[in-house]
Design a protein around this motif. Structure first.
Motif, short mmCIF file in Angstrom:
data_model
loop_
_atom_site.label_atom_id
_atom_site.label_comp_id
_atom_site.label_asym_id
_atom_site.label_seq_id
_atom_site.Cartn_x
_atom_site.Cartn_y
_atom_site.Cartn_z
N ARG A 258 0.83 -1.21 0.00
CA ARG A 258 0.00 0.00 0.00
C ARG A 258 0.86 1.25 0.00
N ALA A 259 1.98 1.19 0.73
CA ALA A 259 2.88 2.34 0.79
C ALA A 259 3.53 2.60 -0.58
N LEU A 260 3.94 1.54 -1.26
CA LEU A 260 4.52 1.68 -2.60
C LEU A 260 3.53 2.36 -3.55
N LEU A 261 2.30 1.88 -3.53
CA LEU A 261 1.27 2.42 -4.43
C LEU A 261 0.95 3.87 -4.09
N ALA A 262 0.94 4.20 -2.82
CA ALA A 262 0.61 5.58 -2.40
C ALA A 262 1.72 6.55 -2.78
N SER A 263 2.95 6.06 -2.95
CA SER A 263 4.09 6.93 -3.26
C SER A 263 4.19 7.29 -4.73
N VAL A 264 3.44 6.60 -5.58
CA VAL A 264 3.58 6.79 -7.03
C VAL A 264 2.85 8.06 -7.47
N PRO A 265 3.58 9.02 -8.09
CA PRO A 265 2.89 10.20 -8.61
C PRO A 265 2.04 9.83 -9.82
N LYS A 266 0.81 10.30 -9.85
CA LYS A 266 -0.11 9.94 -10.93
C LYS A 266 -0.37 11.16 -11.81
N LEU A 267 -0.10 11.01 -13.09
CA LEU A 267 -0.33 12.09 -14.03
C LEU A 267 -1.82 12.45 -14.03
N GLY A 268 -2.12 13.73 -13.94
CA GLY A 268 -3.51 14.17 -13.92
C GLY A 268 -4.04 14.41 -12.52
N SER A 269 -3.26 14.04 -11.48
CA SER A 269 -3.74 14.18 -10.10
C SER A 269 -3.71 15.63 -9.62
N MET A 270 -3.11 16.54 -10.43
CA MET A 270 -3.00 17.95 -10.03
C MET A 270 -4.14 18.80 -10.56
N GLU A 271 -5.11 18.18 -11.20
CA GLU A 271 -6.23 18.95 -11.75
C GLU A 271 -6.95 19.71 -10.63
N GLY A 272 -7.11 21.01 -10.85
CA GLY A 272 -7.78 21.85 -9.85
C GLY A 272 -6.84 22.44 -8.82
N GLU A 273 -5.56 22.01 -8.82
CA GLU A 273 -4.58 22.55 -7.87
C GLU A 273 -3.87 23.74 -8.50
N ALA A 274 -3.90 24.88 -7.84
CA ALA A 274 -3.28 26.08 -8.40
C ALA A 274 -1.78 26.10 -8.19
N LEU A 275 -1.31 25.51 -7.09
CA LEU A 275 0.10 25.59 -6.72
C LEU A 275 0.71 24.19 -6.64
N PRO A 276 2.05 24.08 -6.69
CA PRO A 276 2.69 22.77 -6.51
C PRO A 276 2.21 22.10 -5.23
N LEU A 277 2.19 20.78 -5.26
CA LEU A 277 1.63 20.00 -4.15
C LEU A 277 2.67 19.00 -3.67
N ARG A 278 2.95 19.02 -2.36
CA ARG A 278 3.89 18.06 -1.81
C ARG A 278 3.37 16.63 -2.00
N PHE A 279 4.30 15.69 -2.06
CA PHE A 279 3.92 14.29 -2.18
C PHE A 279 3.37 13.79 -0.84
N PRO A 280 2.48 12.79 -0.87
CA PRO A 280 2.03 12.20 0.40
C PRO A 280 3.22 11.65 1.18
N VAL A 281 3.20 11.80 2.48
CA VAL A 281 4.25 11.25 3.34
C VAL A 281 3.82 9.84 3.73
N VAL A 282 4.62 8.85 3.29
CA VAL A 282 4.24 7.45 3.45
C VAL A 282 5.20 6.75 4.38
#
Length: 613
Positions: A258-282
């Motif tokens: 689950r931790a491996l999967l949560a760490s993967v950046p997903k293209l398109g996940s920034m939709e609606g975000e105006a500013l850079p977004l930190r990665f989830p802390v896993v």
């Protein structure tokens, strides 16, 4: 294909354990691993560096040194126990019944022999082909792996092929003996995203045609989702979970999965975000995920840009002939222009050879530009000489892809971090030691580590040390050149978060050079896409990813692996072409690029046909 219990496995690994002899003691690095691979099936072994996945593949092929390794358990290939075979019998298995593709094809191909000769050797050795038969079959294989002009490229050498084409050659060599099992060990990790997509499509196609079993070793969960029927997850030498890929992704049971999967950046996940977004802390042990926090608004465009680049040109001369006269030039950077503001991240993206790293090095005067203007923190960079260049470099620092090669192995990390501070005479040795302790703590390392040497740290820790050294001069701009490309997914997330934390605290401007589009989408304010030395599209991150205009930008985005097993049977049908050569004849001057503004701040280069119209 889906698992069919009526099939006999091509490969059956039973209770595999591997140990290495270190300082006279045996240390186990793989423990009691068991799995099967069926005909026509792809099984992926995933895990981060040190998980034991590559050692597992080398143990299967018995490629570990006998005097310093010990393998226990059984490895059955069509019911035949490979661990009971003599070395001579194993030589008949390797390259014949089992073929292997490694991560870096240039280290697997002999540079002094032609491509054709190296593939033909497999056919003459294992299949008893004559020289003429081997040549004809080699050309057929090169065509099969989509090498353009295969017959004429038979007599070319490895250095005449691009990285992606060399990997195709390795696949052709692996297929030459029609193996029952293909082991692919990180075969796409070192490749650009478009080439990676082509190689994944190719392996799928060839597997369907040949009915091969494939054991695919990787740390990229996006690649796993796109290619694997079943997945085996490894952690520190142990197999912690295995099952159908769709089930692993939808309902991973082990915390590490689950931790491996949560760490993967997903293209398109920034939709609606105006500013850079930190990665989830896993937490890799517990699988607990703390969502990533958005960066505060650090950019003030009402101020003068901290860095202005206008019409930057960098070319490298090509010499030839008896007297070594100049015959042409590599047009590495051609007319590049952009501004970078305090607290902003501008990402330069593109494939290898597009000129993005040369752009960064030209700005820092690590290579000499041939034309254009560079203004950095009030300095006219191109007019500086001697001591003034050193003074300028207090404002701009670089963090490179491989921190080990940029850290002196004979210096402690404390000495390495303090060296720029002392060279620039910014304080005493006591001041430098205090500054080093503070910086190590700031990048998440203990100040007590300053007396250790680079080899005593992991790759992620070394990259943190390189960042601490870059911060020692309090720079206004940091050029991060593929600084997270070689890191495991969880470490990559940590380092990216560190860079964003530092940007928020110190208002540092980043020129972030990368080919990883999913990471770029997460960390950037603006993005510039480079192709053949030119910027072909530049604009706000949301505009580039949400409304790409240039064909090359669309191609880059479409090629990114998506961690969704539902896409496993999808083929991208990416055109198989090599990046065009940036070599130009003597005296060649390209037409000045022209741009169209799509929306505010979003510019796309016009091609010549559009301009003519």
């Amino acid at each position: 294909m889906q698992e069919n219990p009526s099939f006999e496995p091509v490969l059956s690994v039973e209770g595999l354990s591997t140990a290495f002899k270190v300082d006279g003691e045996w240390r186990q690095v793989v423990r009691d691993v068991s799995f099967t691979v069926l005909p026509g099936e792809t099984v992926a072994i995933v895990g981060e560096s040190g998980s034991g996945k590559s050692v597992t593949s080398l143990s299967i092929l018995r490629l570990l040194a006998a005097e310093s390794s010990r393998i226990e358990g059984r490895v059955l290939l069509n019911g035949r126990d490979l661990t009971a075979l003599s070395e001579k019998e194993m030589q008949g298995v390797r390259g014949n019944d089992i073929a292997m593709i490694f991560q870096e094809p240039m280290t697997s191909l002999n540079p002094i022999f032609t491509i054709g000769r190296q593939i033909s050797e497999v056919l003459t050795r294992h299949k008893g082909f004559s020289k003429a038969e081997a040549r004809a079959e080699t050309v057929r294989l090169l065509e099969k792996v989509r090498i353009p002009n295969a017959a004429t490229r038979f007599d070319e050498y490895p250095h005449q092929f691009s990285g992606g084409m060399r990997q195709r050659v390795m696949i052709a060599m692996a297929l030459a003996s029609r193996p029952k099992l293909l082991i692919a060990d990180e075969p796409t990790t070192a490749l650009d995203v478009t080439i990676q997509g082509q190689i994944l499509d190719l392996i799928k196609e060839l597997q369907a045609e040949e009915g091969m079993a494939v054991l695919f070793i990787t740390h990229d969960m996006g690649v796993v989702a796109e290619i694997a029927d079943r997945t085996v997850v490894m952690l520190r030498g142990d197999l912690v979970e295995q099952g159908p890929t769709a089930e692993i992704f939808a309902n991973g049971r082990h915390a590490y999965t689950r931790a491996l999967l949560a760490s993967v950046p997903k293209l398109g996940s920034m939709e609606g975000e105006a500013l850079p977004l930190r990665f989830p802390v896993v937490d890799m042990e517990s699988g607990v995920v703390a969502p990533g926090q958005a960066l505060s608004d650090t950019v003030d465009k009402s101020m003068t840009p901290i860095l202005t680049v206008k019409n930057l040109v960098t070319r490298f001369s090509i010499r030839g002939g008896l007297f070594g006269s100049k015959t042409g030039a590599v047009h590495a950077v051609e007319g590049v222009s952009f501004d970078l503001y305090k607290g902003e991240t501008l990402s330069l993206v593109g494939e290898s050879g597009c000129g993005k790293s040369t752009t960064g090095r030209s700005i820092a005067r690590l290579v000499e530009p041939d034309g254009g203007e560079i203004e950095l923190d009030g300095y006219n960079v191109r007019q500086l000489t001697g001591p003034d260049i050193r003074a300028m470099r207090k404002s701009v620092q670089m963090v490179f892809q491989d921190p080990y090669s940029s850290l002196n192995p004979r210096m402690t990390v404390g000495q390495a971090i303090a060296e720029p501070y002392l060279k620039h005479k910014l304080g005493s040795k006591a001041d430098a030691r205090e500054m080093t302790a503070n910086l190590l703590a700031r990048v998440g390392l203990s100040p007590t580590m300053m007396n250790r040497y680079p080899h005593e740290f992991s790759g992620g820790q070394r990259q943190r040390i390189a960042i601490a050294r870059a911060l020692s001069l309090d720079p206004k701009v940091i050029i991060a050149d593929e600084s997270v490309s070689a890191l495991d997914v969880s470490i990559k997330a940590q380092v990216c978060n560190l860079l964003m934390d530092l940007q928020e605290e110190f208002k540092i401007a980043f020129l972030f050079i990368s080919h990883d589009m999913a990471v770029v989408e997460r960390v950037s304010h603006r993005v510039a896409v480079m192709y053949l030395g030119e910027i072909v599209e530049i604009g706000p991150r949301a505009a580039i990813f949400g409304n790409p205009q240039h064909d090359y930008t669309k191609k880059l985005i479409a090629a990114v692996p998506v961690p969704d097993p539902a896409r496993r049977l999808i083929k991208r049908n990416t055109p198989i072409d090599e990046l065009k050569s940036p070599v130009r004849p003597l005296g060649y001057e390209p037409a000045k690029a022209e741009y169209r503004e799509v929306t505010a701040g979003h510019f796309v280069k016009l091609d010549r046909q559009v301009r003519a119209a």
